[in-house]
Design a protein around this motif. Structure first.
Motif, short mmCIF file in Angstrom:
data_model
loop_
_atom_site.label_atom_id
_atom_site.label_comp_id
_atom_site.label_asym_id
_atom_site.label_seq_id
_atom_site.Cartn_x
_atom_site.Cartn_y
_atom_site.Cartn_z
N LYS A 45 0.83 -1.21 0.00
CA LYS A 45 0.00 0.00 0.00
C LYS A 45 0.86 1.26 0.00
O LYS A 45 0.49 2.28 -0.58
CB LYS A 45 -0.96 -0.01 1.19
N VAL A 48 2.11 1.84 -3.63
CA VAL A 48 1.15 2.41 -4.59
C VAL A 48 0.57 3.74 -4.09
O VAL A 48 -0.24 4.35 -4.76
CB VAL A 48 0.01 1.42 -4.92
N LEU A 50 -1.27 4.32 -1.32
CA LEU A 50 -2.51 4.32 -0.53
C LEU A 50 -2.22 4.68 0.92
O LEU A 50 -3.09 5.16 1.64
CB LEU A 50 -3.20 2.95 -0.60
N TYR A 70 0.03 15.09 -5.21
CA TYR A 70 -1.08 14.17 -5.52
C TYR A 70 -1.28 14.08 -7.04
O TYR A 70 -1.44 12.99 -7.58
CB TYR A 70 -2.36 14.66 -4.83
N LYS A 74 -0.63 10.89 -9.62
CA LYS A 74 -1.68 10.32 -10.47
C LYS A 74 -1.11 9.85 -11.80
O LYS A 74 -1.54 8.85 -12.35
CB LYS A 74 -2.77 11.37 -10.70
N ARG A 77 0.42 6.59 -11.14
CA ARG A 77 -0.62 5.60 -10.84
C ARG A 77 -1.31 5.08 -12.09
O ARG A 77 -1.81 3.96 -12.11
CB ARG A 77 -1.66 6.21 -9.89
N LYS A 78 -1.36 5.92 -13.12
CA LYS A 78 -1.99 5.48 -14.36
C LYS A 78 -1.18 4.38 -15.04
O LYS A 78 -1.65 3.74 -15.97
CB LYS A 78 -2.20 6.67 -15.30
N PHE A 106 -9.48 7.37 -18.99
CA PHE A 106 -8.15 7.91 -19.32
C PHE A 106 -7.75 7.86 -20.78
O PHE A 106 -6.65 8.27 -21.10
CB PHE A 106 -7.08 7.17 -18.50
#
Lengths: 242, 247
Positions: A45, A48, A50, A70, A74, A77-78, A106
């Motif tokens: 976690k 990634v 979280l 943040y 992102k 994270r994509k 996306f």
């Protein structure tokens, strides 16, 4: 490649991850093993995003994930696909919509292109005629396969699998293992797998990291695990009848 | 202290969700879906409550107008005002706090404990924005319409019980309805309904979103959502009445 450098994480003063450094290699199935409560899931976690680490660095290639905003995270994270222990399929959406979800969010694909990609991903995980079914209509193994299909929909660079075999019969477990291994090699992605399942590890593991009470006890290739000389790791393997 | 902790977290939660949606097409589709769920899904209960609220208010006000000092037709005026100013917006929203609030909190809570919210975050989607903003927008757009519908039905319910109970004739009731009507009363009710809608949807989503654990905690979040939403509705009912109607 993913690199962890001296990551630490505590909850209410209890140290859960203690100065862990490790590397996860591209095109390989990187296994993280350890007893329940050893910190494997927290580490995943943290990787990634979280859970935020208290200290340390996490590199995706050259990108320092921890010190990014943040919005910047992102973008990384994509490139991540994740198979959750409980699959985490959206139960209000059909199988088709679950897999199409990241594509619709996306990409600028047309509905026909999205459907083609969904069908391709479903075929890749050996599922057919399930497009209109809902997660509640699927067996545990089918859910896992749909979870994998959703995770690979956007061609991720990194695939995270949290206990991919939990709750599955041995035959289905083996199918899921084979699928993850094939996808790792085929798409040359960095795959990180949390597991207790030593059979999986010996069948498909490349790089192994053993965690004991929040500390990395051992890291190395599968072939070296029996000669590791680490008594805790050997005991863990013995308990798993290997 | 607990209150301030919740208030701080709630404020941070709200600040986090008011961002530009990832995909406007998906966002508008979600919002329409939520509007249908909140609006159409609450039609039956709002109808039932409104008709009976109007009916009961006619009977109770009628009982108190026996002195003969107040003309009979004023019963229609009192029923109209009590329902428009207070009963329709407040009672409807208290009922919706139970129905919509628990539904939102349990949906969000279940998504949280089954890691569906984590799955959204890992995909790079602002889960609060994607899941909660359409619910708030749908609530703010739909609940005032339900309140207007409730006003109409409560007045009709009042007329039915007035005639059936031989309390007032239809002509007298309508005369009362048309006496000294203040259009602002409807605006006041709409301002209240919009505020309550925001409170119900956002507080319920907040409690659902913070759920940790399993089925037991989802139930607990759902209960907390209903309790806090209802308390917020009552408190803001007083605040708005004082601000907009007070001397």
């Amino acid at each position: 490649m993913i690199q962890l450098k001296n990551i630490k994480k505590s909850f209410n003063g209890k140290v859960v991850l203690d100065d862990i450094s490790a590397s996860f290699y591209k095109g390989k199935a990187n296994f993280v093993i350890g007893a329940s409560g050893s910190g494997k899931s927290v580490m995943m976690k943290c990787m990634v995003g979280l859970i935020d680490v208290d200290q340390g660095e996490i590199f995706y290639g050259q990108d320092d994930f921890v010190n990014k905003s943040y919005e910047e995270r992102k973008l990384i994270r994509k490139e991540i696909g994740m198979l959750f222990q409980g699959t985490a399929l959206f139960d209000s959406l059909s199988v088709e919509d679950n897999i199409a979800f990241p594509l619709r969010m996306f990409t600028k694909m047309t509905p026909e292109e999205v459907l083609d990609r969904v069908n391709f991903c479903l075929q890749r995980v050996n599922l057919s005629n399930v497009n209109k079914l809902y997660p509640s209509n699927l067996s545990g193994g089918m859910k896992k396969r749909v979870g994998i299909a959703r995770a690979i929909a956007l061609n991720p660079k990194y695939l995270f699998c949290d206990e991919p075999n939990s709750g599955l019969d041995p035959l289905t477990s083996r199918l899921i293992d084979e699928l993850i291994k094939e996808i790792t090699i085929e798409y040359n992605i960095t795959t990180v797998i949390n597991t207790h399942d030593m059979k999986s590890l010996f069948e498909m593991g490349d790089n192994i990291i053993y965690i004991y009470q929040g500390k990395k006890e051992w890291e190395g290739e599968k072939s070296l695990i029996r000669s590791s000389g680490n008594s805790r790791l050997l005991e863990f393997m013995k308990a798993s009848e290997f | 202290m607990k209150f301030f902790e919740h208030f701080g977290n709630y404020t941070m939660f709200l600040l986090g969700l008011f961002k530009r949606p990832e995909r406007f097409k998906v966002f508008s589709k979600q919002t329409l879906h939520e509007m249908s769920s909140i609006g159409v899904g609450s039609f039956g209960i709002v109808s039932l409550i409104s008709v009976f609220t109007g009916a009961v208010s006619t009977i109770q006000i009628g009982v108190q107008l026996v002195s003969g000092l107040v003309p009979d037709y004023m019963l229609g005026t009192f029923v109209r005002d009590s329902n428009i100013y207070e009963f329709s917006p407040t009672i409807t929203c208290l009922v919706l706090a139970g129905k919509v609030g628990s539904s939102i909190a349990s949906e969000m809570g279940t998504m949280k404990v089954t890691e569906q919210i984590d799955a959204l975050e890992i995909m790079g989607i602002n889960s609060a924005n994607y899941l909660v903003l359409p619910k708030i927008l749908a609530g703010v757009l739909t609940i005032p319409l339900l309140v207007v519908y409730a006003m109409v039905l409560s007045i009709i319910g009042g007329a039915i019980s007035g005639v059936m109970g031989d309390i007032i004739s239809v002509d007298e009731y309508v005369r009362g309805l048309r006496t000294d009507f203040v259009p602002f009363s409807v605006w006041f009710a709409l301002i209240k309904a919009t505020t309550f809608a925001f409170l119900i949807t956002s507080i319920s989503a907040y409690h659902g979103y913070r759920t940790e654990g399993g089925a037991l905690e989802v139930g607990r979040s759902s209960t907390m959502a209903v309790v806090y939403s209802a308390v917020a509705v009552i408190i803001f009912d007083y605040i708005l009445s004082d601000i907009l109607l007070g001397a």
